[in-house]
Scaffold this motif. Structure first.
Motif, short mmCIF file in Angstrom:
data_model
loop_
_atom_site.label_atom_id
_atom_site.label_comp_id
_atom_site.label_asym_id
_atom_site.label_seq_id
_atom_site.Cartn_x
_atom_site.Cartn_y
_atom_site.Cartn_z
N ASP A 52 0.99 -1.29 -0.07
CA ASP A 52 0.09 0.12 0.18
C ASP A 52 0.94 1.23 -0.18
O ASP A 52 1.17 1.85 1.16
CB ASP A 52 -0.89 -0.05 1.30
CG ASP A 52 -1.98 1.17 1.06
OD1 ASP A 52 -1.63 2.04 0.37
OD2 ASP A 52 -2.86 1.11 1.96
N VAL A 53 1.22 1.75 -1.36
CA VAL A 53 2.44 2.66 -1.34
C VAL A 53 1.81 4.00 -0.94
O VAL A 53 2.59 4.97 -0.21
CB VAL A 53 2.92 2.72 -2.68
CG1 VAL A 53 3.96 1.48 -3.05
CG2 VAL A 53 1.82 2.82 -3.85
N ILE A 54 0.34 4.19 -1.17
CA ILE A 54 0.02 5.60 -0.75
C ILE A 54 -0.16 5.61 0.83
O ILE A 54 0.35 6.96 1.09
CB ILE A 54 -1.54 5.60 -1.48
CG1 ILE A 54 -1.33 5.59 -2.76
CG2 ILE A 54 -2.10 7.11 -0.87
CD1 ILE A 54 -2.66 5.67 -3.65
N LYS A 55 -0.36 4.65 1.48
CA LYS A 55 -0.19 4.88 2.99
C LYS A 55 1.17 5.02 3.48
O LYS A 55 1.34 5.84 4.31
CB LYS A 55 -1.01 3.34 3.47
CG LYS A 55 -1.20 3.52 4.98
CD LYS A 55 -1.83 2.13 5.09
CE LYS A 55 -1.76 2.05 6.74
NZ LYS A 55 -2.30 0.42 7.08
N ARG A 56 2.01 4.14 2.72
CA ARG A 56 3.48 4.44 3.12
C ARG A 56 4.15 5.75 2.80
O ARG A 56 4.81 6.50 3.55
CB ARG A 56 4.23 3.22 2.36
CG ARG A 56 5.90 3.57 2.79
CD ARG A 56 6.72 2.17 2.83
NE ARG A 56 8.18 2.51 2.92
CZ ARG A 56 8.80 2.69 4.03
NH1 ARG A 56 7.89 2.75 5.16
NH2 ARG A 56 9.96 3.11 4.00
N ALA A 57 3.62 6.47 1.70
CA ALA A 57 4.11 7.63 1.33
C ALA A 57 3.50 8.68 2.13
O ALA A 57 4.29 9.41 2.84
CB ALA A 57 3.44 8.04 -0.05
#
Lengths: 222, 400
Positions: free
Chosen positions: A115-120
């Motif tokens: 979940d790259v958006i969450k990590r970003a």
């Protein structure tokens, strides 16, 4: 401690001039290496060879025991995206994209299930940028740009962060903040290679090397 | 990656819009010209195949400023001459057949033809070779006295009946397109057409000076034998009385020449504009190879493959071209419709409307062809972009 990355007798010639002359270097896990040297001695060239951005004239590079400079270019690109995170001398953010979108750029090329958006968002919050997610790079200060580029470098949880003059152009307090970020990164389990003129920053590293006449000499060891 | 492409296109809105509009103008002109060219060519072919008359003989007092009006328009023409001229023409060497036609017209106030009045053609079934064979295939029992055939482009007809000069007629069949005046006409038996005139008080008054209608005709359609000398036949026809022979092939050739010149000029301009747009596209993307080296170097450093860079460059080019083509197709559709109305207002010519399938295929073909051209224009920049050193990001200046 396990060797994460290794350079063996790396040489680089440009138009008949030897820039790097038999560099050998090992990077351990959760270590910070600083490479100092005068302008034009080949620090950035060394960093870009380590990051598979250019090929050495001779010598070998190993990542987790694999000779990576012998890999196909497409394999190198894949490895570059996942194994390395880059912090460039200038922030190198894309003007048409927002802060959040800039951080997400590496994920556009990597096939990742995370979940790259969450990590970003997590990383931007960590670097105090959560209230600037939709800002464009031209609306940010130099320090904020640097923090966004750091978040971008960390997005895909790379093993090694390669930083080229990360405190260049920054005032001392901001440079100190950036140095703190690198220590945090190490504590999170990553290794860092910093190329810098900034001896205050270099002194925070576990190992410091000096590059001169194409040769690397170790100054300190933690 | 689609997101990056879209953002990049938006970021360079003005430059992209300029290319989009120049492509749209070129495509619009080409999309307008091709159906007109096709419609005229098909009209010419059909009129050659289906009209079947090599020479049309009309009374000498017919206004002949524009012979194409008689051949290709549906405009009512009340012109009359004696019926016996047909027999005289039939006897001329080189004439293989001749048949009479009687023209009149509907009145504009008729209930089912509320627009302009329509030409009504009475044909002679005993000698006709143009309508009768076709009618036999669709109506073997022939045309009854209360029936008419209507041309393919007759408008304002509702249902299967039509009121002509106060009398109701059944529509027996709709004629296939001929590319001639018959497309805009109502056809009936020659005797029925004459009866209609004599039983209508308004037309009877209008035609009172020309004599009894049962001995009058409006035109003689002449078919010549293979290889006959048309000039000689025309001379002989002129000797038969005060008549005017129209050589159909000459009129068609004249129209063809006029249209060819116009269409080649416009089509050439359109193609030139499209080529210039493609060249503009190529130069823009070629320049971008240098301008965007750092950006693409960044993508490569962040894990993009060389192939990804090529995809970005070519996709951007294709998006720009597609936007131009789509806008151009709509604009071309409008230009086609307007242009056709203008041409029809100033010139009578054989024209067969291209079908919906023709327009669909043409649109798809233009989309595919221009996308390929766009991709080709971006090929070299894409190749160069995908071969830049990833280390460029370390060495080059800032980027936009």
């Amino acid at each position: 401690m396990a060797e994460l990355f290794e350079l063996r007798d790396v040489k680089k010639n440009y138009a008949g001039n030897t820039i790097l002359n038999g560099i050998s270097l090992s990077l351990l896990k959760k270590h910070i290496i600083a490479i100092t040297g005068d302008s034009g001695v080949g620090k950035t060239t060394l960093l870009s060879i380590m990051g598979l951005l250019q090929q050495p004239s001779s010598g070998e590079l190993f990542a987790n025991g694999i000779a990576v400079n012998k890999l196909q270019l497409s394999e190198q690109a894949k490895l570059r995206g996942k194994y390395f995170g880059f912090v460039f001398q200038r922030a190198r953010l894309i003007g048409s994209l927002s802060v959040l979108e800039n951080v997400l750029v590496p994920a556009r090329f990597a096939k990742t299930e995370d979940d790259v958006i969450k990590r970003a968002k997590f990383l931007l919050k960590k670097f105090g940028m959560s209230n600037r997610l939709n800002y464009k790079p031209q609306e940010l200060s130099v320090g904020q740009l640097r923090r966004v580029s750091l978040a971008r470098a960390l997005l895909l949880r790379p093993s090694i962060i390669l930083a080229d003059e990360p405190t260049n152009d920054l005032d001392p307090s901001l440079a100190e903040t950036v140095a703190e970020y690198f220590l945090q990164i190490r504590n999170d389990g990553m290794s860092v290679v910093i190329v810098t003129h900034d001896y205050a920053l270099a002194n925070r590293a576990d190992q410091v090397f000096h590059l001169e006449h194409g040769q690397l000499s170790q100054i300190t060891h933690a | 990656m689609a997101f990056l492409i879209w953002q990049s296109l938006l970021h360079r809105k003005l430059q992209n819009m300029a290319i989009v509009f120049s492509i749209a103008i070129g495509v619009g002109i080409v999309f307008c010209i091709i159906p007109i060219f096709s419609g005229v060519s098909k009209g010419m072919d059909l009129s050659r195949q289906r009209m079947g008359a090599d020479i049309v003989v009309v009374p000498g007092n017919a206004v002949m400023e524009e012979p194409s009006l008689i051949l290709f328009s549906g405009a009512p023409v009340n012109i009359y001459m004696p019926e016996n001229i047909t027999d005289t023409i039939r006897k001329i060497p080189g004439v293989s057949n001749a048949t009479s036609q009687f023209f009149t017209h509907t009145l504009t106030a008729d209930c089912c033809s509320v627009g302009d009045s329509i030409r009504l053609i009475g044909y002679d079934p005993s000698s006709d070779w143009i309508i009768s064979p076709w009618l036999k295939s669709v109506r073997p029992d022939g045309l009854q006295s209360d029936e008419v055939i209507i041309g393919a482009k007759v408008q304002n007809i509702f249902g299967d009946k039509i009121s002509i000069l106060g009398q109701m007629f059944k529509i027996a069949a709709v004629l296939e397109e001929t590319g001639t005046s018959m497309d805009y006409s109502i056809l009936t038996n020659i005797d029925e057409a004459r009866n209609l005139v004599t039983s209508n008080p308004q037309l009877k008054i209008a035609l009172k000076d020309v004599g009894p209608t049962d001995k009058l005709i409006s035109a003689v359609m002449v078919k010549t034998t293979e290889g006959a000398n048309l000039e000689n036949i025309v001379e002989k026809i002129q000797e038969t009385g005060y008549v005017h022979p129209i050589v159909a092939s000459e009129v068609k050739k004249h129209i063809n020449d006029q249209f060819n010149l116009l269409l080649y000029l416009l089509g050439g301009t359109g193609i030139l504009i499209v080529l210039l747009s493609i060249f503009q596209l190529f130069s823009r993307f070629y320049t971008l190879t240098w301008e965007r080296q750092t950006e693409w170097g960044l993508y490569l450093a962040l894990g993009a493959w060389a192939r990804d860079i090529a995809v970005i460059v070519i996709s951007e080019a294709i998006c720009v071209v597609l936007a131009g083509v789509v806008i151009g197709l709509f604009a071309g559709g409008g230009l086609y419709w307007t242009g056709l109305q203008l041409l029809k207002a100033h010139q009578s010519f054989p024209f067969v409307n291209p079908s919906g399938i023709f327009f669909t295929i043409l649109s798809l073909a233009m989309l595919v062809v221009f996308s390929c051209i766009g991709a080709l224009a971006a090929w070299i920049p894409a190749y160069q972009g995908s071969h830049i050193e990833p280390s460029t990001i370390m060495t080059r200046g800032e980027f936009d």
